[in-house]
Every structure is written in C-alpha cells, then in structure tokens.
Design a protein around this motif. Structure first.
Motif, PDB file in Angstrom:
ATOM      1  N   ALA A 224       0.805  -1.217   0.000  1.00  0.00           N
ATOM      2  CA  ALA A 224       0.000   0.000   0.000  1.00  0.00           C
ATOM      3  C   ALA A 224       0.844   1.276   0.000  1.00  0.00           C
ATOM      4  O   ALA A 224       0.333   2.347  -0.342  1.00  0.00           O
ATOM      5  N   ALA A 225       2.159   1.181   0.365  1.00  0.00           N
ATOM      6  CA  ALA A 225       3.022   2.365   0.382  1.00  0.00           C
ATOM      7  C   ALA A 225       4.109   2.284  -0.678  1.00  0.00           C
ATOM      8  O   ALA A 225       4.373   3.251  -1.387  1.00  0.00           O
ATOM      9  N   ALA A 226       4.778   1.114  -0.806  1.00  0.00           N
ATOM     10  CA  ALA A 226       5.938   0.987  -1.699  1.00  0.00           C
ATOM     11  C   ALA A 226       5.556   1.019  -3.175  1.00  0.00           C
ATOM     12  O   ALA A 226       6.226   1.670  -3.984  1.00  0.00           O
ATOM     13  N   VAL A 271      -1.778  -3.446   2.777  1.00  0.00           N
ATOM     14  CA  VAL A 271      -1.892  -4.225   1.548  1.00  0.00           C
ATOM     15  C   VAL A 271      -3.078  -3.708   0.746  1.00  0.00           C
ATOM     16  O   VAL A 271      -4.190  -3.574   1.279  1.00  0.00           O
ATOM     17  N   VAL A 272      -2.852  -3.409  -0.515  1.00  0.00           N
ATOM     18  CA  VAL A 272      -3.976  -3.123  -1.419  1.00  0.00           C
ATOM     19  C   VAL A 272      -4.777  -4.423  -1.548  1.00  0.00           C
ATOM     20  O   VAL A 272      -4.237  -5.429  -2.027  1.00  0.00           O
ATOM     21  N   PRO A 273      -6.030  -4.457  -1.090  1.00  0.00           N
ATOM     22  CA  PRO A 273      -6.755  -5.733  -1.034  1.00  0.00           C
ATOM     23  C   PRO A 273      -7.132  -6.250  -2.424  1.00  0.00           C
ATOM     24  O   PRO A 273      -7.627  -5.493  -3.267  1.00  0.00           O
ATOM     25  N   ASP A 274      -6.896  -7.543  -2.630  1.00  0.00           N
ATOM     26  CA  ASP A 274      -7.242  -8.137  -3.921  1.00  0.00           C
ATOM     27  C   ASP A 274      -8.606  -8.836  -3.887  1.00  0.00           C
ATOM     28  O   ASP A 274      -9.027  -9.428  -4.879  1.00  0.00           O
ATOM     29  N   TYR A 275      -9.290  -8.758  -2.727  1.00  0.00           N
ATOM     30  CA  TYR A 275     -10.597  -9.419  -2.641  1.00  0.00           C
ATOM     31  C   TYR A 275     -11.500  -8.648  -1.683  1.00  0.00           C
ATOM     32  O   TYR A 275     -11.045  -8.166  -0.634  1.00  0.00           O
TER      33      TYR A 275
END
Length: 481
Positions: A224-226, A271-275
C-alpha cells in the motif's frame, strides 16, 4: 335487557356469568383441544426452553429439530426427516384422507443475541446466538396445535390429515423455499402459521418480497506504500458499489428497502486488497416491484468493477415472495381469538415487561393483553419478510400473531430472547397452540370453510405462476457446499 341484567349482578357473579357465556360458545371438540394442550403444556414449555437454550442458527438446528421431531414421533406421528435435502427439515404426519391441514414450525436462532431470561441486557455468553425472533416458541407452539388435532383424529371425532412442518433457516437462507420446491405442500388444503409478537391478532397483512445476493470483487494485491500503482483495489470497488446503492435510494419507491453487509473489505491496512465481498438484500412490498430494483443493483456491480479496474462476480443466495393474504381464513382465526379472550398476566410478568421497556428506552406501559379487531388489509403494510410468503403462494395460508413480549419491544434483540425464556413467552406459546388448533378444527369440521378459504387463495393468486428464487443445486448447508 342483557346489559341491564349484568349491571344488577354483583361483581363476582358478573365475572362468573361472563365466563359461563364464553364457555358456552366453545364446542365440545374445542374444549377437548384446550384440555389436550393444557395436558401437554409442561412438555411444550420444556421443549421450548430446550430449543431456547440450544439457540442454533440457520441450517445448524440439529438438536432443536431432533427435540421437535422426536416428540412428534413419540405422540404417534409418522416423521420424515431430512426432507428437501435439508438435514434439519422434517414433516410429521397423522391421519388419512381429506382435508389435509398443515401447521408450520420454525426453530432457528439469530447470531450474537445470547441473553439470560432477565429484563436487562445480560448475555449467557457474549457473541453466542439467541432466539431474538421467538422461534423456540414458534416450533413448540405449532407442535402443540398439531398434537391436539391428532388426538381428535385418533379418537374418531374428526377425519382427515394433520401435518406439522419443521422448517429450518427462516432467518438466513429461507428453508421453506426448498421445501415448497420439493412439492411438500402439494396435497395440503390449508396451512396455518403464527409468529411471536408484542400484540395478539389475526394477521391479515402481507410482508415484503426479498432477494439476497452476494457480490465479490477480485483485484491485484500490492504494497500500500511501496508500490500501490501495481495494485487494483477490490476494496475501492466495494466502496464505489455501496456509494452507488446509497445514491440510488433517492430514486426508488418508498416501499423499497436496500441493505448490505460488508463481509470482507480487506485484511490489513498496508496491503492493497485483492478481494472484497458483501451480502446485498433488496425488498419491496411486491415481488413485481422488487425484481427491477434487484436487476439495477446487480448492474451497478459491473459499474463499480469498471471504475476500480477489477473483476467481479454476482451470486444469487435466495429470495422470497410477499405473503398472500387470506381474509376468509383470518376471519375464522379472529372468531377463535375472541372465543379464547385475552391472555392474563401476573404482577411479576407486568413488572418484567416494564423493566424490558425501561431498558430499551420505551414507555413503561407493560403488556398488551387485548385482542385486536380484524384490521383492513393494507396495500403496502411494510414490515419484515418471511418465507411463509412462498408457502402462501402455493397453498391457502392463515396467519396469527400472539403476544410474547411487551409493547414496543425491539424485535431481533436481546429483549425478545429474555421474554422467550420465561413465562411471558410461554403463555403466548400456549395461547397460540389453542388458537391455531381451534381454527384447524373449524376447517376439519366445516368443508365449506375449506372451500371458501381455497377460493380466496385462487382469486388472489390469479394467473401468477410461482417460481422459486433460488440458485441451482442443493440448499447451502454449512460444510456441504
């Protein structure tokens, strides 16, 4: 003259005379029914309390179903368990030939409503289920009515068949839909049902049609940051979708209701959520009005997925019809309520009710013991939804409400659980048994009543072809699908 006579009587004689007049209106067979239910009263209360303690949720009512079906079998019913591919669904049958009169029994609890039978919020175990809709009373009370009728058939006083339907998962997946789809009411002439309530009345109002579906969004996870530019957020799609639903509320009819429950919006913040996943519910006073809203809300999922650059999937869970009212049957039930008269409550029970009202921020006025007059059937009566609606589109159906909690009690709450585990709930349950059995007896003894009730059912249904709103395949039994 009658009123003049009553005015001249001492109070104790007036009470005695009125009681005698009420008793005179009861036929011998109705007196037998009442005595039967009173004979079984302690056993019915024990059954209700055992189900109250078990507090099992949708499709997991193993103990509750067994308690009811075993007692029915012990009383001489032929019991078929596991009907319509549902392990906790059953049909208990006694007798032969026509008419065939059935009665419904529910027994599932609601998540998170654990409560002791005290008038302040006090969970038995925090987070556990509880009977916040009174279904522990529902199943036991209906069984009591069926047993009383069975005993009259057994004694040769009436002829026909009585059926008690054990119907699971009313609160979540709507088990009656699969039972209807399996044709279990095909040979039934009239069905009887009741529900715990803060009032007592012959229920001639409809309910809301409903459809449930699941929406899932599938994206790409990333830091979410990198490197968030490498992610495609399923959570973004979910938020866009719920925003769309909320904007849409302004542009639907007042009878429409839309709800959603976010079941998965991502697991951690970095974490960018994938679900993501949510449960969506659409209601309206008529199925015909619900379907266009349902179709529009499903389309909006695609729009949210496009905006967030993710994939999506919509899955039907189930849906139910509004209740098809039967006023002819309602009038028969009303007559029996008036024969029985109101429930009486002790000072302790009235005090309990007032404490419930105090704890829930309601006026402390206690219990409503009155018998409501038969109301006009409203075009859009609002309220909740029930899979009794699906039954009512397949067989003539008569509904009843009986007081099991004080006036204005928030339903689906700890307060209903508290009342359902003590004498206020027990009294309502026994009263419901008597009212339903008396109404069933009227149908057994008067073929013309059955004919009239069925005629109204056919007229109200018209040319509508019932089609169950369920996905292909078996019911969604936990751990089996």
């Amino acid at each position: 003259m009658k009123n003049m006579l009553f005015k001249k009587l001492p109070l104790f004689l007036l009470f005695f005379t009125l009681c005698n007049l009420q008793a005179q209106k009861l036929s011998k067979n109705k007196e037998v029914l009442i005595k039967s239910i009173e004979k079984h009263q302690n056993a019915l209360i024990k059954i209700s309390d055992e189900i109250w303690n078990a507090a099992e949720t949708a499709f997991e009512e193993t103990e509750s179903s067994k308690i009811l079906s075993d007692y029915a079998e012990k009383q001489g019913f032929t019991v078929e368990r596991g009907v319509a591919q549902m392990p906790t669904a059953f049909v208990a049958t006694y007798g032969s030939g026509k008419p065939v009169i059935s009665v419904l029994g529910e027994f599932d609890a609601l998540p998170g409503l654990s409560q002791n039978s005290v008038p302040t919020k006090s969970p038995i175990k925090e987070g556990n289920p509880g009977h916040g809709c009174g279904h522990n009373l529902f199943g036991a009370g209906s069984l009591g009515a069926a047993i009383a009728i069975k005993e009259l058939i057994e004694q040769g006083k009436i002829k026909g068949t009585v059926k008690f339907f054990g119907t699971p998962s009313e609160e979540k997946f709507f088990g009656k839909i699969w039972m209807v789809n399996a044709g279990l009411w095909n040979d039934v002439d009239v069905n009887i049902s009741w529900h715990p309530a803060p009032i007592t009345e012959s229920d001639v109002q409809s309910s809301l049609a409903l459809v449930d579906f699941k929406v899932e969004f599938f994206g790409q996870a990333a830091h979410a940051a990198a490197d968030p530019w490498n992610g495609r957020s399923a959570s973004d799609a979910l938020e866009l979708y719920t925003s769309g639903i909320n904007y849409y509320r302004e542009h639907v009819k007042p009878t429409v209701r839309m709800h959603y429950h976010i079941q998965d919006g991502g697991q951690v913040v970095n974490v960018v959520p994938d679900y993501s996943r949510l449960w969506v519910r659409v209601r309206d006073s008529k199925r015909s009005g619900m379907i266009p809203v349902y179709e529009q809300v499903m389309k909006m999922a695609e729009g949210a997925a496009i905006l967030a650059n993710v994939d999506y999937k919509v899955s039907l869970i189930s849906g139910i019809y509004e209740v098809l009212v039967n006023r002819t049957g309602g009038e028969i039930m009303q007559n029996n309520l008036e024969l029985l008269g109101p429930i009486s409550y002790s000072e302790e029970e009235i005090s309990f009710g007032k404490k419930i009202q105090e704890a829930t921020g309601k006026p402390q006025i206690g219990m409503d013991a009155s018998i409501n007059p038969l109301k006009i059937t409203l075009e859009n009566s609002g309220g909740g939804s029930t899979d009794v609606g699906d039954v009512s589109w397949n067989v003539a159906n008569i509904n009843l409400k009986v007081t099991t909690a004080p006036i204005d009690t928030p339903w689906h709450s700890w307060a209903v659980v508290a009342c359902g585990g003590m004498s206020i709930g027990h009294k309502g349950m026994i009263y419901a048994s008597k009212a339903m059995s008396m109404t069933m007896l009227d149908l057994f003894e008067n073929p013309e009543m059955v004919t009239k009730v069925k005629a109204e059912y056919k007229e109200r249904k018209g040319d509508e072809v019932y089609k169950a709103i369920i996905p292909e395949g078996p019911p969604p039994i936990p751990g089996k699908n």
